[in-house]
Write a protein that holds these residues in place. Structure first.
Motif, mmCIF file in Angstrom:
data_model
loop_
_atom_site.group_PDB
_atom_site.id
_atom_site.type_symbol
_atom_site.label_atom_id
_atom_site.label_comp_id
_atom_site.label_asym_id
_atom_site.label_seq_id
_atom_site.Cartn_x
_atom_site.Cartn_y
_atom_site.Cartn_z
ATOM 1 N N ILE A 1 -5.777 -0.782 3.455
ATOM 2 C CA ILE A 1 -5.350 -1.172 4.806
ATOM 3 C C ILE A 1 -6.454 -1.981 5.494
ATOM 4 O O ILE A 1 -6.179 -3.009 6.122
ATOM 5 C CB ILE A 1 -4.963 0.069 5.638
ATOM 6 C CG1 ILE A 1 -3.582 0.535 5.188
ATOM 7 C CG2 ILE A 1 -4.948 -0.223 7.119
ATOM 8 C CD1 ILE A 1 -3.089 1.767 5.829
ATOM 9 N N CYS A 2 -7.693 -1.522 5.349
ATOM 10 C CA CYS A 2 -8.813 -2.274 5.945
ATOM 11 C C CYS A 2 -8.879 -3.659 5.321
ATOM 12 O O CYS A 2 -9.093 -4.654 6.025
ATOM 13 C CB CYS A 2 -10.127 -1.532 5.731
ATOM 14 S SG CYS A 2 -10.248 -0.059 6.719
ATOM 15 N N HIS B 1 0.688 4.096 -2.747
ATOM 16 C CA HIS B 1 -0.068 5.262 -2.279
ATOM 17 C C HIS B 1 0.448 6.605 -2.788
ATOM 18 O O HIS B 1 -0.332 7.408 -3.313
ATOM 19 C CB HIS B 1 -0.108 5.240 -0.751
ATOM 20 C CG HIS B 1 -0.760 6.437 -0.146
ATOM 21 N ND1 HIS B 1 -2.072 6.755 -0.398
ATOM 22 C CD2 HIS B 1 -0.285 7.408 0.676
ATOM 23 C CE1 HIS B 1 -2.372 7.857 0.257
ATOM 24 N NE2 HIS B 1 -1.310 8.268 0.912
ATOM 25 N N THR C 1 0.839 -1.203 0.000
ATOM 26 C CA THR C 1 0.000 0.000 0.000
ATOM 27 C C THR C 1 0.878 1.259 0.000
ATOM 28 O O THR C 1 0.593 2.223 -0.719
ATOM 29 C CB THR C 1 -0.927 -0.006 1.241
ATOM 30 O OG1 THR C 1 -1.595 -1.255 1.292
ATOM 31 C CG2 THR C 1 -1.944 1.097 1.197
ATOM 32 N N LEU D 1 -6.235 -5.912 6.795
ATOM 33 C CA LEU D 1 -6.606 -6.413 8.124
ATOM 34 C C LEU D 1 -7.609 -7.564 8.015
ATOM 35 O O LEU D 1 -7.453 -8.608 8.649
ATOM 36 C CB LEU D 1 -7.211 -5.283 8.964
ATOM 37 C CG LEU D 1 -6.252 -4.273 9.578
ATOM 38 C CD1 LEU D 1 -7.010 -3.105 10.168
ATOM 39 C CD2 LEU D 1 -5.411 -4.919 10.669
ATOM 40 N N ILE D 2 -8.618 -7.369 7.182
ATOM 41 C CA ILE D 2 -9.662 -8.389 7.033
ATOM 42 C C ILE D 2 -9.100 -9.637 6.360
ATOM 43 O O ILE D 2 -9.369 -10.772 6.770
ATOM 44 C CB ILE D 2 -10.853 -7.809 6.227
ATOM 45 C CG1 ILE D 2 -11.524 -6.701 7.020
ATOM 46 C CG2 ILE D 2 -11.870 -8.891 5.889
ATOM 47 C CD1 ILE D 2 -12.474 -5.863 6.211
ATOM 48 N N TYR E 1 -5.590 5.294 1.093
ATOM 49 C CA TYR E 1 -4.907 4.156 1.713
ATOM 50 C C TYR E 1 -5.802 3.417 2.703
ATOM 51 O O TYR E 1 -5.478 2.337 3.157
ATOM 52 C CB TYR E 1 -3.622 4.626 2.409
ATOM 53 C CG TYR E 1 -3.831 5.568 3.576
ATOM 54 C CD1 TYR E 1 -3.941 5.088 4.875
ATOM 55 C CD2 TYR E 1 -3.937 6.939 3.393
ATOM 56 C CE1 TYR E 1 -4.140 5.936 5.946
ATOM 57 C CE2 TYR E 1 -4.131 7.793 4.456
ATOM 58 C CZ TYR E 1 -4.235 7.294 5.733
ATOM 59 O OH TYR E 1 -4.442 8.142 6.789
ATOM 60 N N ILE E 2 -6.958 4.021 3.028
ATOM 61 C CA ILE E 2 -7.830 3.428 4.043
ATOM 62 C C ILE E 2 -8.375 2.073 3.577
ATOM 63 O O ILE E 2 -8.308 1.086 4.311
ATOM 64 C CB ILE E 2 -8.989 4.399 4.391
ATOM 65 C CG1 ILE E 2 -8.433 5.702 4.968
ATOM 66 C CG2 ILE E 2 -9.983 3.761 5.344
ATOM 67 C CD1 ILE E 2 -7.835 5.614 6.338
ATOM 68 N N LEU E 3 -8.889 2.026 2.358
ATOM 69 C CA LEU E 3 -9.480 0.772 1.852
ATOM 70 C C LEU E 3 -8.449 -0.360 1.789
ATOM 71 O O LEU E 3 -8.694 -1.439 2.340
ATOM 72 C CB LEU E 3 -10.144 1.006 0.487
ATOM 73 C CG LEU E 3 -10.660 -0.254 -0.211
ATOM 74 C CD1 LEU E 3 -11.826 -0.859 0.567
ATOM 75 C CD2 LEU E 3 -11.097 0.030 -1.636
#
Lengths: 244, 253
Positions: free
Chosen positions: A172-173, A76, A72, A176-177, A168-170
């Motif tokens: 990274i989420c 990014h 990412t 995690l998932i 970068y939020i998507l």
């Protein structure tokens, strides 16, 4: 392609953080050292120690998370500052750009696992938990390199999502998932998630004891990883192709 | 302060992070449920056991995902003003920076509780569908209390990481790595009673009632979490002071 990979490494020189992230390769060897110290065990079978230090949480949680984050980070900045247009003008091939990032992730993954293997040997041999033997070290190195290459392939879906997103939020989420799903889905089906498939491959021929997996078919695991990789590349090819 | 809180909620509505957190919370519940209905060994506990699902889901969520998500949200809210270059405009209004940071922390705190309430709602619904006859008001309230305390506890435990982020500037990624490793290390800290009591992530479980603890250990765990909250307060107070110092220097120049 080699030039693109070289340029990627030149860009990385500006990011000191990624070298700090390599320190996380020491986490599981250190916890394995604490764990066996707490149990008060000595003369442990090398594979048993390495199962904790390199083939367990390092494979399922730490390495995929670090690689997802690293991928990412690589994507990014260029997406954020809209530098891709300039790259297309050069011209840099869109898939070449994507694969150059992948090769950097792959090399980083190999470096990470080599550090992890070295730390595993140090934390097992120095406190006398495991007796020194070249055979066990060769086994650890071989499986660590397999994990490095396969995990780099397993994070291709995250790299693909990062390549298609400005934020970068998507990614990274999703990282995690994705990591949690791989960890929790393994006892249910070990040939569905790429990370589960890696555990099947490295535990082949009963090399890692006490690793209960519902499916043990290595060819099926390889096919599953191949399908995920192919789907990720296809997605990137279509989406980047449409991008101007 | 109310206006600042309102503005923060409005900003978050536009961000996709809320949707992804909801999605992540639902997915955790689904994955644990799928794991619970599949048996690999005869000794494995499954969803057939009353209370297993509600107990295990919060543990996995706290050990692997939610602290990182809450740290991400908190650090994202605090850093975005600098990143999007909106801080200058806010200073022109003028907005009190200490109050602004406090508002962001309050939003992260509320968000942390809401995430755990959502997780409770999902797990409770599934548990009710599976074992409705075994449910009693006491059990439901005990679990609700456990989830609520964990929501508060996770925020307090990760608050120092959120507070450090503005100092890291462009290295805010490091905060995420720290939060994930910090929560994951909780798995190993539960090995010894002392580390279980003192380590913030496992201290949450001691305070919430998931771990059986003595009263003195409970007080120590509670103190550790409060200490984390105080630490983040001092870090953020130091940040505001250093910003004011910078502004003063700019004026004198």
């Amino acid at each position: 392609m080699l030039k693109l990979v070289q340029i990627e490494f030149c860009k990385l020189r500006r990011k000191k953080l990624i070298w700090l992230m390599l320190l996380s390769a020491f986490i599981m060897p250190f916890f394995a050292f604490l764990y066996f110290g707490y149990l008060g065990q000595t003369d442990i079978a090398p594979a048993n120690f390495y199962k904790w230090s390199a083939f367990g949480f390092t494979l399922f949680i730490i390495l995929p998370f670090i690689l997802g984050l690293f991928g990412t980070m690589l994507m990014h900045d260029e997406n954020r500052y809209d530098m891709l247009k300039q790259l297309w003008i050069v011209p840099v091939s869109k898939m070449g750009y994507f694969f150059s990032k992948f090769f950097v992730v792959l090399i980083y993954s190999i470096g990470f696992m080599l550090i992890n293997a070295l730390a595993s040997v140090l934390f097992s041999v120095i406190p006398n938990y495991v007796s020194f033997g070249w055979g066990s070290i060769a086994f650890l190195l071989e499986r660590s390199l397999e994990i490095a290459v396969l995990t780099a392939l397993a994070v291709l879906p995250i790299l693909a999502v990062s390549a298609l997103q400005k934020g970068y939020i998507l990614p990274i989420c999703i990282t995690l998932i994705y990591v949690l799903a791989g960890f929790l889905i393994t006892p249910v089906n070990s040939c569905l998630h790429p990370l589960s498939c890696i555990s099947v491959i490295i535990a082949r021929n009963g090399a890692i004891s006490e690793l209960t997996l519902p499916q043990n078919s290595v060819p099926l695991a390889l096919v599953s990883i191949g399908l995920w990789v192919a789907a990720s590349i296809l997605l990137v090819n279509i989406k980047l192709g449409k991008r101007k | 302060m109310r206006i600042l809180l309102w503005a923060e909620f409005q900003k978050l509505r536009r961000s996709s992070i809320i949707l992804f957190t909801i999605f992540a919370t639902i997915l955790i519940a689904v994955i644990v449920f799928v794991g619970g209905i599949t048996t690999v060994t005869a000794e494995q506990l499954t969803t057939d056991t009353f209370g297993w699902y509600m107990t295990i889901t919060q543990v996995w969520a706290t050990m692997f995902v939610l602290p990182a998500v809450i740290a991400l949200l908190g650090s994202y809210m605090i850093c975005r003003e600098e990143q999007d270059d909106t801080m200058k405009s806010l200073r022109l209004i003028p907005v009190n920076e200490a109050k602004l940071t406090a508002a962001k922390m309050i939003v992260a705190f509320i968000f942390s509780i809401l995430v755990y309430l959502l997780l409770f709602a999902i797990t409770f619904s599934i548990e009710a569908a599976l074992h409705f006859s075994d449910l009693s008001m006491k059990v439901v309230f005990d679990f609700l209390k456990m989830y609520l305390i964990e929501g508060v506890g996770v925020f307090l435990a990760v608050s120092p990481i959120i507070a450090i982020v503005p100092y890291l500037k462009k290295s805010y990624w490091l905060a995420l790595v720290m939060a994930e490793i910090y929560s994951f290390a909780g798995l190993f800290m539960s090995m010894s009673n002392t580390s279980k009591t003192l380590y913030p992530i496992t201290a949450i479980f001691g305070v919430s009632g998931y771990y059986e603890t003595t009263t003195s250990n409970w007080i120590v765990s509670f103190g550790v979490l409060l200490l984390c909250g105080c630490l983040s307060f001092f870090i953020l107070a130091g940040l505001n002071r250093s910003r004011k110092g910078n502004k003063h220097n700019e004026k004198t120049i």
